[in-house]
Design a protein around this motif. Structure first.
Motif, mmCIF file in Angstrom:
data_model
loop_
_atom_site.group_PDB
_atom_site.id
_atom_site.type_symbol
_atom_site.label_atom_id
_atom_site.label_comp_id
_atom_site.label_asym_id
_atom_site.label_seq_id
_atom_site.Cartn_x
_atom_site.Cartn_y
_atom_site.Cartn_z
ATOM 1 N N SER A 1 -7.001 3.423 -3.648
ATOM 2 C CA SER A 1 -7.286 4.439 -4.655
ATOM 3 C C SER A 1 -8.725 4.942 -4.514
ATOM 4 N N LYS A 2 -9.649 4.028 -4.305
ATOM 5 C CA LYS A 2 -11.058 4.404 -4.132
ATOM 6 C C LYS A 2 -11.232 5.243 -2.861
ATOM 7 N N GLN B 1 -3.081 -6.141 -5.645
ATOM 8 C CA GLN B 1 -3.679 -5.178 -6.571
ATOM 9 C C GLN B 1 -5.052 -4.735 -6.063
ATOM 10 N N ALA B 2 -5.801 -5.675 -5.478
ATOM 11 C CA ALA B 2 -7.118 -5.341 -4.920
ATOM 12 C C ALA B 2 -6.974 -4.362 -3.755
ATOM 13 N N LEU C 1 0.812 -1.210 0.000
ATOM 14 C CA LEU C 1 0.000 0.000 0.000
ATOM 15 C C LEU C 1 0.849 1.265 0.000
ATOM 16 N N MET C 2 1.979 1.227 0.690
ATOM 17 C CA MET C 2 2.851 2.407 0.711
ATOM 18 C C MET C 2 3.435 2.672 -0.661
ATOM 19 N N GLY C 3 3.960 1.630 -1.285
ATOM 20 C CA GLY C 3 4.564 1.812 -2.604
ATOM 21 C C GLY C 3 5.480 3.018 -2.621
ATOM 22 N N LEU D 1 8.770 -5.629 -3.738
ATOM 23 C CA LEU D 1 7.729 -4.657 -4.077
ATOM 24 C C LEU D 1 7.222 -4.879 -5.500
ATOM 25 N N ALA D 2 8.131 -5.190 -6.429
ATOM 26 C CA ALA D 2 7.721 -5.468 -7.806
ATOM 27 C C ALA D 2 6.854 -6.726 -7.854
ATOM 28 N N TRP D 3 7.227 -7.737 -7.107
ATOM 29 C CA TRP D 3 6.468 -8.977 -7.060
ATOM 30 C C TRP D 3 5.084 -8.720 -6.468
ATOM 31 N N LEU D 4 5.020 -7.939 -5.402
ATOM 32 C CA LEU D 4 3.733 -7.617 -4.784
ATOM 33 C C LEU D 4 2.804 -6.919 -5.778
ATOM 34 N N SER D 5 3.365 -6.059 -6.614
ATOM 35 C CA SER D 5 2.540 -5.313 -7.566
ATOM 36 C C SER D 5 1.884 -6.229 -8.597
#
Length: 139
Positions: free
Chosen positions: A109-110, A102-103, A28-30, A92-96
């Motif tokens: 984002s919502k 992603q959900a 979530l932080m990204g 982090l790339a794998w998590l994305s």
């Protein structure tokens, strides 16, 4: 017994990455700084549990905290160890690429676009991109 580095604790680093809740927080932080209240809302977990996991990540040198009034904001920081930084970037790339992660990002984002729909977020500061935060700190 080998001496432990005072600069970087490899065992703590990998243990920090070994928990699904902590991975969700990192996801979530990204590349932005996020208030704890968003984590609580998106992950649907209590604030004490979220704060415990964030403290674990902070103690492992993976996240940094900043207080703004009553709000605590967290962001990812790259470890000083080049190998650990590489592992973190790859994680982090794998998590994305993970559907569940992603959900989580879609829910964030919502929530950011319409915080009024979430009672706990009505007066919360919106997540901020790190580039704008770093520029503000330099001034």
């Amino acid at each position: 017994m080998a001496a432990r580095s005072s600069q970087f604790d490899m065992e703590r680093f990998f243990q920090a990455l070994g928990d699904r809740t902590r991975l969700r927080l990192l996801n979530l932080m990204g590349d932005q700084e996020i208030c704890v209240c968003y984590f609580v809302e998106i992950l649907a977990q209590g604030q004490p549990k979220i704060s415990r996991h964030l403290a674990y990540l902070r103690n492992a040198g993976i996240v940094q905290a900043r207080r703004e009034g009553k709000w605590m904001h967290y962001r990812i920081v790259m470890p000083p160890n080049a190998g650990a930084a590489r592992v973190l970037r790859q994680t982090l790339a794998w998590l994305s690429e993970d559907r569940a992660m992603q959900a989580d990002r879609a829910r964030l984002s919502k929530a950011c676009c319409s915080p009024a729909r979430f009672v706990t977020l009505q007066s919360a500061p919106r997540p901020a991109a790190l580039n704008s935060l770093i520029a503000a700190e330099v001034r």
